[in-house]
Design a protein around this motif. Sequence first.
Motif, mmCIF file in Angstrom:
data_model
loop_
_atom_site.group_PDB
_atom_site.id
_atom_site.type_symbol
_atom_site.label_atom_id
_atom_site.label_comp_id
_atom_site.label_asym_id
_atom_site.label_seq_id
_atom_site.Cartn_x
_atom_site.Cartn_y
_atom_site.Cartn_z
ATOM 1 N N PRO A 402 9.027 -4.136 2.941
ATOM 2 C CA PRO A 402 7.960 -3.935 1.955
ATOM 3 C C PRO A 402 8.171 -2.716 1.069
ATOM 4 N N GLY A 406 8.663 -3.087 -2.848
ATOM 5 C CA GLY A 406 7.683 -2.396 -3.677
ATOM 6 C C GLY A 406 8.297 -1.685 -4.862
ATOM 7 N N GLN A 407 9.592 -1.383 -4.792
ATOM 8 C CA GLN A 407 10.276 -0.717 -5.891
ATOM 9 C C GLN A 407 10.696 -1.688 -6.992
ATOM 10 N N TYR A 411 3.283 -4.343 -9.598
ATOM 11 C CA TYR A 411 2.177 -3.925 -8.733
ATOM 12 C C TYR A 411 2.399 -4.501 -7.342
ATOM 13 N N ARG A 412 2.073 -3.704 -6.355
ATOM 14 C CA ARG A 412 2.269 -4.145 -4.975
ATOM 15 C C ARG A 412 1.065 -4.942 -4.500
ATOM 16 N N ARG A 413 1.124 -6.206 -4.771
ATOM 17 C CA ARG A 413 0.075 -7.137 -4.332
ATOM 18 C C ARG A 413 0.776 -8.364 -3.741
ATOM 19 N N TRP A 426 2.694 -3.874 5.730
ATOM 20 C CA TRP A 426 2.691 -3.997 4.273
ATOM 21 C C TRP A 426 1.619 -3.094 3.647
ATOM 22 N N TRP A 431 0.906 -1.863 -0.186
ATOM 23 C CA TRP A 431 0.633 -3.187 -0.742
ATOM 24 C C TRP A 431 -0.825 -3.585 -0.505
ATOM 25 N N TYR A 433 -2.684 -6.470 0.540
ATOM 26 C CA TYR A 433 -2.266 -7.661 1.300
ATOM 27 C C TYR A 433 -3.441 -8.603 1.493
ATOM 28 N N THR A 470 5.397 6.499 -1.428
ATOM 29 C CA THR A 470 5.308 5.079 -1.752
ATOM 30 C C THR A 470 4.236 4.377 -0.951
ATOM 31 N N ARG A 474 -1.084 3.485 -3.746
ATOM 32 C CA ARG A 474 -2.027 2.403 -4.021
ATOM 33 C C ARG A 474 -3.273 2.545 -3.145
#
Length: 482
Positions: A402, A406-407, A411-413, A426, A431, A433, A470, A474
């Motif tokens: 993850p 994520g990079q 967007y981390r969704r 995650w 993220w 999730y 990281t 979010r």
Amino acid sequence: MALRITVIGTGYLGAVHAAGMAELGHDVIGVDVDERKVDTLNAGRAPFFEPGLEPLLAKHVGSGRLRFTTSFAEAGEFGDVHFLCVGTPQQPGSRGADLRYVDAAIDALAPHLQRPALIAGKSTVPVGTAERLAARLAAKAPAMEEVHLAWNPEFLREGFAVEDTLRPDRLVLGVTSRTDAAVLERVYAKVLQAGTPLVVTDMPTAELVKVAANSFLATKISFINAMAEVCEAAGADVVELSQALSYDERIGGKFLRAGLGFGGGCLPKDIRAFTTRAAELGAHEALNFLREVDEVNMRRRSRVVDLVRELLGGSVLGAKVAVLGAAFKPSTDDVRDSPALNVAATLHLAGSQVVVHDPEANANAAAKFPTLSYAATAAEAVAGADVVVLATEWEQFTSMDPVELGQQVEYRRIVDARNALDPQRWADAGWAYRGMGRPAPTATIPASVERLIAATPSGAVPQLPAVTATAYDRVAPAPTLA
């Protein structure tokens, strides 16, 4: 003692069965009306992805024990036992089974049966079909009463079809005489010697076994998916519920994982054909529950789209959505009635920029939905994505890192439509999730980071360590698209 066997139809069932019969020591001819498919098979290549099939084809085509043809005359002259392996798809505009290919195969083979032979049906058909086909054979075969019909249903799982052919969990023989049973027992002699359970029964019972088995599995899958709907309403976790249920030996854990639901060329069309046939027999009330099983299953696809919309703040219009998976299940390239593709197409029609990647099924998916975009790799699919949807649980998807992923995204969704990921892992990687029937996890902040935040003066931004940054960029709600 080896028999001479023909296999009529060389799709998923027929090609594997032909190769399996050769592996069991018989001389085999596969028959198909598709010349290109026949040429591919005669070159020792599989026309579709099925683990273990191509080496088996190459081995026995190379030895001369297995060959393929378009000639029913050659098949009729050659075979002692003819296996009927053609498709029985859903009728257009109906829930019933389309038997035109079964009828056509019988009509094409029967005139060439001029000596004693046994036809063994393996196709999944409505109960009563065998009786009708037996009369059709008697009217069209020159050998007449010397040509017999039996029913030998298949129980193959795509992705494990070679294993299931050579080492099945049971054999079912629907016959009208002990002589016909003895012939099929010779065919499967090596399998039976290995201890495979054998059920010898009448043809109507044999016809019912496959559709009854598929209906039970579909019911179990839809049951846990119905529980997922209840869990979402109650704030419970369907994965933990399933685990608790699985310890009851009367229930067990197989097929008890909530997710996107079932698809493919068997379960959906088989339960629909079963309800249709039951109604024709006057037993429609007995299978009314299968309609709800079907409806629960289809609702799961809509739910995934809803979760994507939720993560995007209410609208999918203009969003880039990466859909990982196109096959209806891992270890196959089959996209028939694929839930993954259904979700991708629905999002596309709603205005999303959908990019699909599947390790094996991209070509088949593109042939069915050419308006979608397809990526050669998962990295290409997720690049700049606003949302990622895990739609088919290939191992290379479920093992993704993850933090690394994520990079690559915008967007981390992520929507885990198969409940195949660790939600906390995650969430801790930053993220948002969403799973199926699972509460949304929150990121766990280590004590060292909590101390940094506590020591930061009011109104100032804490300087988080680079190694953990990281995981927490979010913590605030992810921005939504305009």
